[in-house]
Design a protein around this motif. Structure first.
Motif, PDB file in Angstrom:
ATOM      1  N   MET A  29      -0.519  24.717 -12.621  1.00 42.04           N
ATOM      2  CA  MET A  29       0.074  23.402 -12.342  1.00 42.04           C
ATOM      3  C   MET A  29       1.390  23.218 -13.109  1.00 42.04           C
ATOM      4  O   MET A  29       2.366  22.702 -12.580  1.00 42.04           O
ATOM      5  CB  MET A  29      -0.887  22.270 -12.711  1.00 42.04           C
ATOM      6  CG  MET A  29      -2.171  22.252 -11.926  1.00 42.04           C
ATOM      7  SD  MET A  29      -1.853  21.993 -10.180  1.00 42.04           S
ATOM      8  CE  MET A  29      -3.390  22.539  -9.511  1.00 42.04           C
ATOM      9  N   LYS A  30       1.391  23.650 -14.348  1.00 40.86           N
ATOM     10  CA  LYS A  30       2.586  23.518 -15.191  1.00 40.86           C
ATOM     11  C   LYS A  30       3.743  24.330 -14.612  1.00 40.86           C
ATOM     12  O   LYS A  30       4.859  23.830 -14.458  1.00 40.86           O
ATOM     13  CB  LYS A  30       2.260  23.985 -16.609  1.00 40.86           C
ATOM     14  CG  LYS A  30       3.385  23.849 -17.593  1.00 40.86           C
ATOM     15  CD  LYS A  30       2.919  24.305 -18.967  1.00 40.86           C
ATOM     16  CE  LYS A  30       4.079  24.527 -19.900  1.00 40.86           C
ATOM     17  NZ  LYS A  30       3.643  25.089 -21.187  1.00 40.86           N
ATOM     18  N   ARG A  31       3.476  25.580 -14.260  1.00 42.50           N
ATOM     19  CA  ARG A  31       4.533  26.458 -13.735  1.00 42.50           C
ATOM     20  C   ARG A  31       5.039  26.009 -12.368  1.00 42.50           C
ATOM     21  O   ARG A  31       6.205  26.201 -12.042  1.00 42.50           O
ATOM     22  CB  ARG A  31       4.047  27.901 -13.665  1.00 42.50           C
ATOM     23  CG  ARG A  31       3.943  28.534 -15.021  1.00 42.50           C
ATOM     24  CD  ARG A  31       3.479  29.979 -14.906  1.00 42.50           C
ATOM     25  NE  ARG A  31       3.292  30.539 -16.218  1.00 42.50           N
ATOM     26  CZ  ARG A  31       3.885  31.647 -16.631  1.00 42.50           C
ATOM     27  NH1 ARG A  31       4.676  32.319 -15.827  1.00 42.50           N
ATOM     28  NH2 ARG A  31       3.672  32.101 -17.837  1.00 42.50           N
ATOM     29  N   SER A  32       4.141  25.442 -11.564  1.00 45.38           N
ATOM     30  CA  SER A  32       4.564  24.991 -10.233  1.00 45.38           C
ATOM     31  C   SER A  32       5.061  23.552 -10.243  1.00 45.38           C
ATOM     32  O   SER A  32       5.418  23.013  -9.204  1.00 45.38           O
ATOM     33  CB  SER A  32       3.418  25.146  -9.230  1.00 45.38           C
ATOM     34  OG  SER A  32       2.303  24.396  -9.641  1.00 45.38           O
ATOM     35  N   GLN A  33       5.081  22.949 -11.426  1.00 46.35           N
ATOM     36  CA  GLN A  33       5.560  21.576 -11.620  1.00 46.35           C
ATOM     37  C   GLN A  33       4.805  20.567 -10.751  1.00 46.35           C
ATOM     38  O   GLN A  33       5.381  19.646 -10.175  1.00 46.35           O
ATOM     39  CB  GLN A  33       7.062  21.489 -11.362  1.00 46.35           C
ATOM     40  CG  GLN A  33       7.870  22.347 -12.305  1.00 46.35           C
ATOM     41  CD  GLN A  33       9.347  22.313 -12.014  1.00 46.35           C
ATOM     42  OE1 GLN A  33       9.789  21.961 -10.934  1.00 46.35           O
ATOM     43  NE2 GLN A  33      10.134  22.690 -13.007  1.00 46.35           N
ATOM     44  N   VAL A  34       3.499  20.781 -10.667  1.00 48.67           N
ATOM     45  CA  VAL A  34       2.624  19.873  -9.932  1.00 48.67           C
ATOM     46  C   VAL A  34       1.865  19.039 -10.949  1.00 48.67           C
ATOM     47  O   VAL A  34       1.252  19.570 -11.872  1.00 48.67           O
ATOM     48  CB  VAL A  34       1.628  20.658  -9.039  1.00 48.67           C
ATOM     49  CG1 VAL A  34       0.601  19.727  -8.424  1.00 48.67           C
ATOM     50  CG2 VAL A  34       2.378  21.431  -7.969  1.00 48.67           C
ATOM     51  N   GLY A  35       1.937  17.722 -10.801  1.00 48.39           N
ATOM     52  CA  GLY A  35       1.209  16.830 -11.696  1.00 48.39           C
ATOM     53  C   GLY A  35      -0.280  16.899 -11.433  1.00 48.39           C
ATOM     54  O   GLY A  35      -0.715  17.180 -10.309  1.00 48.39           O
ATOM     55  N   GLN A  36      -1.053  16.642 -12.446  1.00 50.22           N
ATOM     56  CA  GLN A  36      -2.504  16.718 -12.303  1.00 50.22           C
ATOM     57  C   GLN A  36      -3.118  15.425 -12.823  1.00 50.22           C
ATOM     58  O   GLN A  36      -2.843  15.000 -13.947  1.00 50.22           O
ATOM     59  CB  GLN A  36      -3.031  17.916 -13.097  1.00 50.22           C
ATOM     60  CG  GLN A  36      -4.403  18.341 -12.698  1.00 50.22           C
ATOM     61  CD  GLN A  36      -4.793  19.656 -13.376  1.00 50.22           C
ATOM     62  OE1 GLN A  36      -4.140  20.121 -14.294  1.00 50.22           O
ATOM     63  NE2 GLN A  36      -5.869  20.241 -12.916  1.00 50.22           N
TER      64      GLN A  36
END
Length: 186
Positions: free
Chosen positions: A99-106
């Motif tokens: 998630m961090k690398r793909s810049q997707v919020g969780q």
């Protein structure tokens, strides 16, 4: 087709056909459909669902299984935020790093409070009810019926959006077998 109640059945039929008493005919059909009566969940909704505002397609996706997340991403691209339950798959280091690398919020649902992921839970309840109607009495063949159930779920107009899930995702209504043999019913 998978009956999802009188209104959805009526809306689907009246888009292609019309006759006096159509709504009453749909009510009668649903009331005598043995599969529907046996499969329907008597539980009533105990909490109000809250609207989630979105400014664009795929902005926020709610999921409850990591495999679904990977399949959705492969089919539809990355989202801005994923809301999930607190399952191990969503809390692990690998998922956090992805998630961090793909810049997707969780965002995570509140533990033991499924209402915080209400859309997913409501859809799951509907799909389980529909599978009950399609499956054998031993409920051991659900995987065989899942494509038909998903097709039946995704094609009628949704009461919350006013359009079908298929239309929302693809921009057009799903073609039905009926329209291949009778193009005038498109």
């Amino acid at each position: 087709m998978g009956h999802q109640g009188v209104d959805k059945l009526y809306n689907r039929i009246q888009k292609r056909f019309e006759w006096p008493g159509l709504k009453k005919a749909c009510e009668r059909w649903i009331s005598v459909c043995l599969s529907c009566q046996q499969a329907k969940d008597p539980m009533k909704l105990r909490f109000p669902l809250q609207s989630i505002q979105s400014s664009g397609f795929n902005e926020m996706v709610q999921i409850d299984h990591q495999k679904i997340c990977m399949t959705a991403t492969a089919r539809h691209g990355c989202t801005i935020t994923i809301q999930s339950d607190n399952g191990k798959a969503f809390l692990g280091d690998l998922t956090k790093e992805l998630m961090k690398r793909s810049q997707v919020g969780q965002a995570h649902s509140t533990t033991y409070l499924p209402q915080t992921n209400g859309l997913v839970e409501r859809k799951n309840r509907t799909l389980v009810s529909m599978l009950r109607a399609f499956c054998s009495r031993y409920m051991d063949d659900g995987d065989r019926h899942l494509p038909q159930v998903m097709g039946a779920y995704n094609s009628p107009e949704h009461s919350t959006t006013g359009i079908s899930p298929h239309m929302m995702l693809t921009g057009h209504e799903k073609s039905l077998l009926l329209t291949i043999f009778y193009p005038e019913y498109k």
